[in-house]
Design a protein around this motif. Structure first.
Motif: not given
Length: 114
Positions: A92-110
């Motif tokens: 429940f705590l680790l489930d992918a929410d919107g903030a996680t997806r946005v952070t991942a998109r930003g980090l996937s560039v780097v």
């Protein structure tokens, strides 16, 4: 004599510099202005610390999400959901929410993905 006066003055300075104390001016019934000392209550919940911890947690989730990719991350969360109650809570705590997806998109560039 001088030592006692010095100690009294030093005590007064320390009391004035107490950060948990606030002095408020009040007017009494007879018109006299009096200093009233009000102590500040400590906050029960350190809001800034909790917000910082939540931000770090979301950043960590985003980092893991970016490293694993969406399919792998979701499959691992599904595996956790099938476990016992601590695992379900973690899922429940680790489930992918919107903030996680946005952070991942930003980090996937780097970050290079495996």
């Amino acid at each position: 004599m001088n030592k006692d006066r010095f100690a009294e003055r030093l005590n007064a300075i320390q009391q004035k510099s107490d950060p948990n104390k606030r002095v408020v001016k009040r007017v009494t019934k007879d018109g006299l202005v009096v200093d009233v000392v009000k102590r500040r209550r400590k906050k029960l919940v350190p809001v800034k610390s909790l917000a910082t911890m939540a931000l770090i947690f979301v950043m960590l989730k985003g980092f893991v999400f970016a490293q694993l990719g969406e399919d792998e991350y979701v499959s691992r969360i599904d595996t956790l959901k099938k476990g016992e109650s601590p695992h379900v809570l973690a899922a429940f705590l680790l489930d992918a929410d919107g903030a996680t997806r946005v952070t991942a998109r930003g980090l996937s560039v780097v970050l290079p993905r495996n």
